[in-house]
Design a protein around this motif. Structure first.
Motif, mmCIF file in Angstrom:
data_model
loop_
_atom_site.group_PDB
_atom_site.id
_atom_site.type_symbol
_atom_site.label_atom_id
_atom_site.label_comp_id
_atom_site.label_asym_id
_atom_site.label_seq_id
_atom_site.Cartn_x
_atom_site.Cartn_y
_atom_site.Cartn_z
ATOM 1 N N ASN A 89 -0.777 3.781 6.013
ATOM 2 C CA ASN A 89 0.031 2.569 6.055
ATOM 3 C C ASN A 89 1.367 2.656 6.551
ATOM 4 O O ASN A 89 2.052 1.698 7.163
ATOM 5 C CB ASN A 89 0.074 1.926 4.664
ATOM 6 C CG ASN A 89 -1.262 1.419 4.168
ATOM 7 O OD1 ASN A 89 -1.698 0.421 4.605
ATOM 8 N ND2 ASN A 89 -2.268 2.245 3.570
ATOM 9 N N ALA A 98 0.622 -1.080 0.100
ATOM 10 C CA ALA A 98 0.130 0.134 0.061
ATOM 11 C C ALA A 98 0.798 1.379 -0.059
ATOM 12 O O ALA A 98 0.430 2.174 -0.559
ATOM 13 C CB ALA A 98 -0.909 -0.007 1.022
ATOM 14 N N LEU A 110 -3.245 7.517 1.915
ATOM 15 C CA LEU A 110 -2.913 6.194 1.948
ATOM 16 C C LEU A 110 -1.448 5.903 2.417
ATOM 17 O O LEU A 110 -1.347 4.954 3.166
ATOM 18 C CB LEU A 110 -2.740 5.627 0.615
ATOM 19 C CG LEU A 110 -3.749 4.849 0.010
ATOM 20 C CD1 LEU A 110 -3.648 4.522 -1.470
ATOM 21 C CD2 LEU A 110 -4.024 3.483 0.658
ATOM 22 N N SER A 128 -4.537 -1.373 -1.990
ATOM 23 C CA SER A 128 -4.390 -0.573 -1.000
ATOM 24 C C SER A 128 -5.769 -0.219 -0.352
ATOM 25 O O SER A 128 -5.970 -0.297 0.963
ATOM 26 C CB SER A 128 -4.246 0.957 -1.449
ATOM 27 O OG SER A 128 -3.050 0.685 -1.914
#
Length: 193
Positions: free
Chosen positions: A187, A73, A183, A125
């Motif tokens: 992550n 991701a 994102l 993702s």
């Protein structure tokens, strides 16, 4: 199975921005001029099948080569970031212009234009954050939009015009930049924890 409209809508918008079917209209029109005819249904279905298969087996493929979803991701966030830069700045990083008349509906249209590296990375993702059934609904919704755009690409170009398409690309590019940052932040926290 519990469908969540907010998740479906968010996943749909993220995929819509990454697939960038509106921004790809000039490429689709150019391809149609070169090969004469594009099988819109075939291209849409193949793109959808690639996306759904990768949604299910992508994680297994990654674990087979020893990569966790959070790492993928984060890498995906970089890919999305560069796609967004491409859209906002009007530069070309990923597109390949060599087209074959025989396979135009599958390559480059279904893959890599619609179900390309950015889309597949985004799917994994999304899987790290959303329920799988919501992502599937978002994929199917995007496939329907892809089909409609492929069928009506020349009309859309006439209505929106080249400037309209450029404006839409830039707006979605900025949205994608924000998504890439989110994102990455989400992550990287999981990786560093």
């Amino acid at each position: 199975m519990q469908l969540n409209f907010k998740e479906i809508f968010t996943a749909f918008m993220i995929l819509f921005a990454v697939i960038d079917i509106i921004g790809n209209i000039p490429i689709i029109i150019d391809l149609r001029k070169k090969v004469g005819h594009i099988q819109s249904g075939k291209a849409s279905i193949i793109a959808g099948v690639i996306m759904i298969i990768f949604l299910f087996v992508g994680k297994s493929l990654l674990s087979l080569i020893g990569i966790d979803v959070n790492s993928f991701a984060v890498a995906g966030a970089f890919v999305i970031f560069f796609i967004a830069l491409e859209m906002v700045l009007g530069i070309t990083l990923y597109k390949d212009d060599e087209h074959s008349a025989v396979t135009a509906s599958v390559f480059p249209l279904a893959f890599p234009l619609m179900a390309g590296p950015g889309t597949l990375t985004t799917l994994l993702s999304l899987r790290a954050e959303f329920a799988i059934e919501n992502i599937i609904v978002a994929v199917i919704s995007n496939v329907i939009v892809i089909y409609i755009v492929l069928k009506t690409s020349s009309k859309i170009e006439r209505i929106i015009g080249a400037n309209g398409i450029n404006i839409i690309r830039k707006i979605f590019g900025v949205i994608l930049l924000a998504i890439a940052v989110k994102l990455f932040a989400h992550n990287i926290k999981a990786l560093l924890a």
